[in-house]
Design a protein around this motif. Sequence first.
Motif, PDB file in Angstrom:
ATOM      1  N   PRO A 116      -2.966  -2.782   4.789  1.00  0.00           N
ATOM      2  CA  PRO A 116      -1.678  -3.281   4.300  1.00  0.00           C
ATOM      3  C   PRO A 116      -0.458  -2.920   5.160  1.00  0.00           C
ATOM      4  O   PRO A 116       0.634  -3.397   4.878  1.00  0.00           O
ATOM      5  CB  PRO A 116      -1.575  -2.659   2.895  1.00  0.00           C
ATOM      6  N   ASN A 124       8.671  13.323   0.754  1.00  0.00           N
ATOM      7  CA  ASN A 124       8.157  12.293   1.659  1.00  0.00           C
ATOM      8  C   ASN A 124       6.857  11.636   1.214  1.00  0.00           C
ATOM      9  O   ASN A 124       6.488  10.597   1.739  1.00  0.00           O
ATOM     10  CB  ASN A 124       7.977  12.862   3.065  1.00  0.00           C
ATOM     11  N   ARG A 168       7.711   9.075  -2.930  1.00  0.00           N
ATOM     12  CA  ARG A 168       7.781   7.791  -2.223  1.00  0.00           C
ATOM     13  C   ARG A 168       6.692   6.827  -2.670  1.00  0.00           C
ATOM     14  O   ARG A 168       6.675   5.664  -2.287  1.00  0.00           O
ATOM     15  CB  ARG A 168       7.647   8.004  -0.715  1.00  0.00           C
ATOM     16  N   PRO A 200       5.117   4.111  -4.575  1.00  0.00           N
ATOM     17  CA  PRO A 200       5.837   3.100  -5.370  1.00  0.00           C
ATOM     18  C   PRO A 200       5.415   3.073  -6.831  1.00  0.00           C
ATOM     19  O   PRO A 200       6.184   2.604  -7.670  1.00  0.00           O
ATOM     20  CB  PRO A 200       5.479   1.775  -4.672  1.00  0.00           C
ATOM     21  N   CYS A 220      -0.580   0.719  -0.976  1.00  0.00           N
ATOM     22  CA  CYS A 220       0.560   0.400  -0.116  1.00  0.00           C
ATOM     23  C   CYS A 220       0.428   1.050   1.249  1.00  0.00           C
ATOM     24  O   CYS A 220       1.093   0.654   2.197  1.00  0.00           O
ATOM     25  CB  CYS A 220       1.863   0.829  -0.781  1.00  0.00           C
ATOM     26  N   MET A 221      -0.421   2.108   1.366  1.00  0.00           N
ATOM     27  CA  MET A 221      -0.678   2.827   2.625  1.00  0.00           C
ATOM     28  C   MET A 221       0.279   3.984   2.893  1.00  0.00           C
ATOM     29  O   MET A 221       0.030   4.782   3.795  1.00  0.00           O
ATOM     30  CB  MET A 221      -0.626   1.912   3.870  1.00  0.00           C
ATOM     31  N   HIS A 222       1.364   4.120   2.136  1.00  0.00           N
ATOM     32  CA  HIS A 222       2.359   5.115   2.549  1.00  0.00           C
ATOM     33  C   HIS A 222       1.786   6.531   2.653  1.00  0.00           C
ATOM     34  O   HIS A 222       1.912   7.195   3.678  1.00  0.00           O
ATOM     35  CB  HIS A 222       3.581   5.113   1.631  1.00  0.00           C
ATOM     36  N   ASN A 235      -0.402   6.914   5.572  1.00  0.00           N
ATOM     37  CA  ASN A 235       0.344   6.916   6.837  1.00  0.00           C
ATOM     38  C   ASN A 235       0.939   8.292   7.131  1.00  0.00           C
ATOM     39  O   ASN A 235       1.029   8.696   8.284  1.00  0.00           O
ATOM     40  CB  ASN A 235       1.511   5.917   6.778  1.00  0.00           C
TER      41      ASN A 235
END
Lengths: 358, 410
Positions: free
Chosen positions: B208, B252, B256, B258, B280-282, B285
Amino acid sequence: MSEQQFRQAIESGVPDAFPYMHPLMAKNYGQWDWHDRPRPGVLHHVAKNGDEIWTVRAGTQRQMDTGTIRKLCAIADEYAEGHVRFTIRSNIEFMVSSAAQVDPLVAKLEQEGFPVGGTGNSVSMISHTQGFLHCDIPATDASGVVKSLMDELYDEFVNERMPNRVRISTSCCQINCGGQADISVNVQHTKPPKIRHDLVAGVCERPAVVARCPVAAIRPALVNGQPTLEVDERKCICCGACFPPCPPMQINDPEHSKLAIWIGGKNSNARSRPSFQKLVAAGLPNNPPRWPEVSALVKKILRVYQEDARDWERLGEWVERIGWPRFFELTGLPFTRFHVDTWTGARYTFNHSTHIRF
Amino acid sequence: MAKKHETPNLDQLESGPWPSFVTGLKRLAERSDMIGDVLGQLEHSYQTRKGYWKGGTLTVRGYGGGVIPRFSEVADQFPDAAEFHTLRIMPAPGMHYNTDILRKLCDVWDEHGSGLLALHGQSGDMMFQGARSEQVQPAFDAINELGFDLGGAGPSVRTSMSCVGSARCEHSCYSEANAHRKVMNSFVDDLHRPSLPYKFKFKFSGCPNDCMNSIQRADMAVIGTWRDDIQVKQDEVRKFVQERGRHEVIDNVITRCPTRCITLKDDDTIEIDNRNCVRCMHCINVMTKALSPGQDRGATILVGGKRTLKIGDLFGTVIVPFMKLDTEEDLDRLVALGESIIDFWAENGLEHERCGEMIDRIGLANFLEGIGLDVDPSMIVHPRTSSYIRTDKWDEEAEKWRARQAEGAA
Ligand code: HEM
Ligand code: SF4
Ligand code: SF4
Ligand code: SF4
Ligand code: SF4
């Protein structure tokens, strides 16, 4: 010569990537475990079996003479392992199988004038369109705009000191093939097309042109007994969509084709949903060879973003948090009636709440 | 024989730290009269702020597209730039090269063209820029002999792009290179012989993060994702928290997310409510070493993304929330899906109407019915808010849903 003697095209389509891939990438295909970035411009990937690969990313001018490409090949042979790949933003990547090869490769690239960077939270190379060099409908150049901007943003390419990654694009007409981006510099025409009536009958398929207009502003007409087209100038939004199918509908104008800046486009799904870019400034002069007004504004927006955004906030996410009134306040940009949307779905962009920051 | 024009504007683009395309063009101009005059024309454009190329039609034997013809409108001043055509050539997925093949491609272009090459165009082609009409066929023949083929142009399937993905990225959820090649090579006829309503682009991103920007640029976007739980290495989580501090992890990562589905525990491990994770991958990442996508991987398919012309920018819309892409049969299903979409659009799209514009015009539910897919709540952000709709077949439609639910449960 008869037809039969001609060579038949081999409709081979997309070639196989594996023969061209660095052998460590082919060997560990689908088996990578994690990565980090030892320094800006360098990625370090570790496979599940412990294999490691280092990638050095460097900026290029995209439009390259074969001499430049041969130079990059020579660097790849001498300092890397004979394999390269390119990114979506025209950066070149060299892969090496030991950490010791990284510094000499970086030094060589820098010596030859290829900046090493574009990774992580940097400003990467700008998405590149065709412009004056090769497109048939541009109002401005692309390579020159990008070169000028990248000269100014060089320090942000070779460092990773933005809150999150920054993607920039440029488009030299309103077809916008540069795409959505955190910051987008696009041509914005400000005057309806000037029609060269004497040429329309000869080159334009009039019904196709009429159909192309997004606001139905074009009608067939007769001028001096010749079939041509006319534009309802009160309706016309100066989009230039009629120009590609009908070049006599001259939309490009050295004075009135301006540049506009849009921000907040994001295609990644990370955190927030993907978003489209929004208009923040228009009316910038199309000023070759270095477009100084454009780079000054891009740099100003980047500076405010860098100072005010939190870690991991993309440009659009930052504005979403602080609100648009503050964006205009912090950047000192004027807010005008043109920022208020009028297109399909415009009403969903209005503030239907009392959520207001004072 | 080198042809030289004064280029005061372009000369200014040779200074500054970024590599200069002008310097390369000047080097070519020393041996190519064509590039000499192209530089002259470009300088003329800089001075007058206008473009001077016009299109035309040109292709190679047996094909209908793939060559972008350019004729100069100011050939009286720049006669050697009278013809300056581009060949669009498709690179391997992921744009991998070895130096041997890159040099051979340069050899061809030095022999049969101007020596100017753009790596790469926005749609992912190598752009061989600068051939006269009679050079196009021999240049293509030589490139074709090296194993490369023309890309798309005009109302056709266009050249595709895929991310580096499985070749070097731990986030990859399917084999982008295989899917890219398999799908594209199933449509070579639609690629080479333009006969669709308008362009059609496939793009392949492995997760994503969508590094290929497929959601805004592809008529059919294939974006990797997973169905099961995010893989967590708690010892690496603990290390990360200890190195960075709780404050940074909370600011962070935790806040974060969502959907607020990550909890930081007292012992510096985390707990993820995977049923509410939207992939979402955050967090992955940020904590590359500690977290990775689940093991039941595949892709989400979205249709209809495109840029401005004519109704405004469109995002791709989910039409298949998840499909596996592991086996040849899975890839066959992906190709079949592409075929049914292109067939339906070729039949129902208006001239010059992108697939997403057609969907906007006829409605998503009608489009899905047309290609034989069932509606699914993952395709929408929320149900309709307008009451202007006839619901006279409600019971029939509700029954379809119940039957599918029963089938799914069985
Ligand atoms: C090494 C593997 C890679 C990783 C782990 C990675 C990671 C990411 C992440 C985390 C994002 C989302 C950023 C955010 O919104 O937080 C992103 C977006 C992006 N990446 Fe990568 N990336 C990789 C490789 C690449 C490559 C090779 C390219 C090509 C230059 C690339 C180009 C992009 C682009 C264009 C975006 C667009 C984001 C947007 O417009 O929203 N990435 N990538
Ligand atoms: S943005 Fe417009 S002018 Fe520029 S290359 Fe694309 S189509 Fe041509
Ligand atoms: S510029 Fe755009 S709005 Fe104006 S007449 Fe042409 S197509 Fe229509
Ligand atoms: S889209 Fe995902 S899998 Fe592909 S390169 Fe980007 S981060 Fe990796
Ligand atoms: S992938 Fe996104 S939604 Fe899922 S847990 Fe991580 S941050 Fe939350």
